[in-house]
Every structure is written in structure tokens, then in C-alpha cells.
Write a protein that holds these residues in place. Structure first.
Motif: not given
Length: 356
Positions: A26-27, A29, A33, A56, A75-78, A81, A85, A103
Motif C-alpha cells: 500500500g501507499y 493517503i 493512512s 498506488e 491493499t488499502s487506499s482512499s 488512490g 489501482k 477503500n
């Protein structure tokens, strides 16, 4: 069982670890985070893999590689991001690889705001990448559900060899609530004999791929995927109904707005308006049949859809399910604003008045 106080994002990460997540990519955001932050500390403690990728795009392709080797990967993000993906998610679906994607939605479009929103419904339920594919979408409305759904998501992904999205607004990721860590029913999962494991000691190797130059072969794959999605629609659809037995106005909502609607319908009933809540738990598959049957009841006079999006996105699915049986009104906010109890109550009153 004793309850523990957890922050949403950290609880999600811990739930994934308890579900046997082997690899996290992940990255950071906002507002999710804390998920990679928690994973960076605790995944190595369990002998598992954590990688903060350079982007991402890199993260989702690392998920593809790990899932292809049979690992439980996530993975996780917002919102912005997750947009990046989408190419990798359609590859995962096309290659029939199980993966979990979180998400934690923020306001948009574009970079928008870091405040919570629900503007990614179309992206999650329609497939934000190319081609004919679907992702299972689970929508928690509190931290306990987020924990439970995370643990189930890996099993659902493995059962159908398909990406699963846990979709929630940023408020659920940032809030703290008491939860219970409980054992959930385990599925009888098939062996991962499809995984790529190399040639050593084997008569053959599996090839993970979503590229089919021959149109007939690609058509065959899509027919197979269509049959799989039909099975998911039959077996995995979930929803909740609250006070709908005698409801004259039914509020449709998911996530945080559904929690706010619970207070609204309680107060509406105190003033003599019979309000109920229909909450989709799986946004895909959407509980279309259940809402259709509910809207056909004689006591139901109007539907009120409430969302944290500007003009309504789930609203399309509500309309498709209701099929014009009853009038539908919408109320909502976007960009990080949250509908109030008073706004929902006022909209419910107007929906009933217009239905007369």
C-alpha cells in the motif's frame, strides 16, 4: 466476551492479520493512512510481508503477483488512490485472482477533500476498470462490521477467485468504537491448485494471465465469469431492514448515513410518521429483489434515498429495484459534508407529502 476500544482503520488492519493476510502492499493517503501504518508495525511480527510501494499502481500490481502465487494479499487506499489501482483490479478479475481491497472514501472528484464521502459507489459496483467484470462490495456501517467483513472478505475472495472491496466512508475509518473479536464461520475453501508455483518438482506450471488474443477464448472466459457472478448474486447478497413491517416511508442508505437514518426514523415515529430503513450490506450484489418486494407493499408510500454524494449514486440501483412502483426522493451531501438527522426527517416528510 470483553469488548475493546479500537479506531476503525487500525481495527481493519488487525482484522486482516487475524484473517491470515500474508502480504500487504500500500501507499499512505488520508483518511486511511493508519491501515498501512499499523500493518508496517505488526505484519513483520507475524512473519508476514509489508511493503510500502512507490505508488498506488505498484501496490496493486504487487497484490497481483502475490495473489497469483496463492498468498492472501490485500491493499488499502482512499478514493484517488483507488482510481489509480483500477487497471490492476480489472487484471485481478480477468485472471481470477482473489484479493481484498479497502477503500476508505473521501470527497471528490479529483483530489477533493480528506473528509468522508460516498462518491465511489459507481466505481466500486460498476467496475472502474475496463471490460465486463464485477467485484464483491461489502459496506460496513460501524467498526464492528468493518472488522467482521474484513475477516469474511478473504474467504469470499478465495471462494470465488475474485477481488473483494470493503467500501466505507472515511468517518468509519477514523472513529473509535468498542468491538468484539469473535470467531466467524469458516468456509470450506477449494485448494489453490491454480496458483503459479514454478516448475521445480512439478510436471507443469500454472500460468496467471488475463490476455486472450483469440476472441473466442476471451469470449469463453467472459461467459465463465458471467456464470460466476450469477452464482455470487444468488448466494452472497445481504441487507438489513429496520422497522419496515409497517413503514409508510422507507429510507435507503448505507455506511454512515444509515446510522444517522436510525435516529431520524426513531424521531419520525415519535411524531407519528412510520419510517423504516433498508440498508444494503452488499452494494454488489445489490439486494434488488428484497427492495423490490419491500417497495411493492401497500403500506409503503414513498422511498427516500440518503447518501453522502451530491446527486445520488446508489440512487440508480434503488430506482432499478423499485421500478416505478413508488415515488423516490433523494437527499444528500458531497465533498465531505454529512446529512443531518433534521435534513433526513424533513426530506422524509416532503416525500410523504408529495406521495399523497
Amino acid at each position: 466476551m470483553a469488548k475493546e476500544l479500537w479506531k476503525g482503520n487500525e481495527a481493519i488492519a488487525e482484522a486482516a492479520i487475524r484473517a491470515g493476510c500474508d502480504c500487504f502492499f500500500g501507499y499512505p493517503i488520508t483518511p486511511q493512512s493508519e491501515v498501512p501504518e499499523y500493518m508496517s508495525l505488526h505484519m513483520p511480527e507475524h512473519g508476514r510481508v509489508f511493503v510500502q510501494s512507490e505508488s498506488e499502481l505498484a501496490a496493486i500490481n504487487m497484490v497481483y503477483g502475490a495473489a497469483g502465487s496463492g498468498m492472501r494479499a490485500m491493499t488499502s487506499s482512499s478514493s484517488p488512490g483507488i482510481s489509480l489501482k483500477q487497471e490492476g483490479i480489472t487484471y485481478l478479475a480477468g485472471a481470477e485472482l482473489p484479493a481484498v481491497i479497502v477503500n476508505c472514501m473521501r470527497g471528490g472528484p479529483g483530489l477533493g477533500t480528506i473528509q468522508p464521502a460516498q462518491g465511489d459507489y459507481f466505481q466500486a459496483t460498476r467496475g472502474g476498470g475496463n471490460g465486463d467484470y464485477r467485484t464483491v462490495v461489502l459496506a460496513p456501517s460501524n467498526v464492528q462490521e468493518a472488522v467482521d467483513f474484513m475477516q469474511e472478505a478473504f474467504d469470499i475472495a478465495d471462494a470465488y477467485r475474485n477481488p473483494v472491496v470493503v467500501l466505507m466512508d472515511g468517518l468509519i475509518g477514523q472513529m473509535m468504537e468498542p468491538i468484539e473479536w469473535r470467531e466467524l464461520p469458516k468456509r470450506d475453501l477449494p485448494p489453490k491448485d491454480w496458483a503459479a508455483g514454478g516448475r521445480r518438482g512439478r510436471a507443469h506450471t500454472n500460468i496467471i494471465n488475463s490476455l486472450y488474443i483469440d476472441p473466442d477464448e476471451c469470449d469463453k472466459l467472459n461467459q465463465h465469469l458471467t456464470e460466476k457472478y450469477a452464482e455470487i448474486q444468488e448466494k452472497e447478497v445481504r441487507w438489513e431492514e429496520v422497522d419496515c413491517e409497517d413503514a409508510e416511508v422507507v429510507i435507503t442508505a448505507y455506511g454512515t448515513p444509515a446510522r444517522i437514518a436510525l435516529t431520524a426514523l426513531e424521531l419520525l415515529r415519535e411524531e407519528g410518521i412510520r419510517a423504516g430503513l433498508f440498508r444494503p450490506i452488499t452494494l454488489w450484489p445489490f439486494p434488488e429483489k428484497a427492495l423490490a418486494e419491500l417497495s411493492a407493499r401497500e403500506n409503503v408510500r414513498a422511498i427516500l434515498d440518503v447518501e453522502m454524494s451530491s446527486t445520488g449514486q446508489m440512487l440508480d440501483d434503488v430506482r432499478l429495484a423499485v421500478e416505478g412502483r413508488k415515488p423516490i426522493r433523494f437527499t444528500g451531501h458531497a465533498g465531505g459534508a454529512i446529512p443531518s438527522v433534521e435534513e433526513i426527517m424533513d426530506a422524509a416528510r416532503k416525500a410523504l407529502k408529495e406521495a399523497n
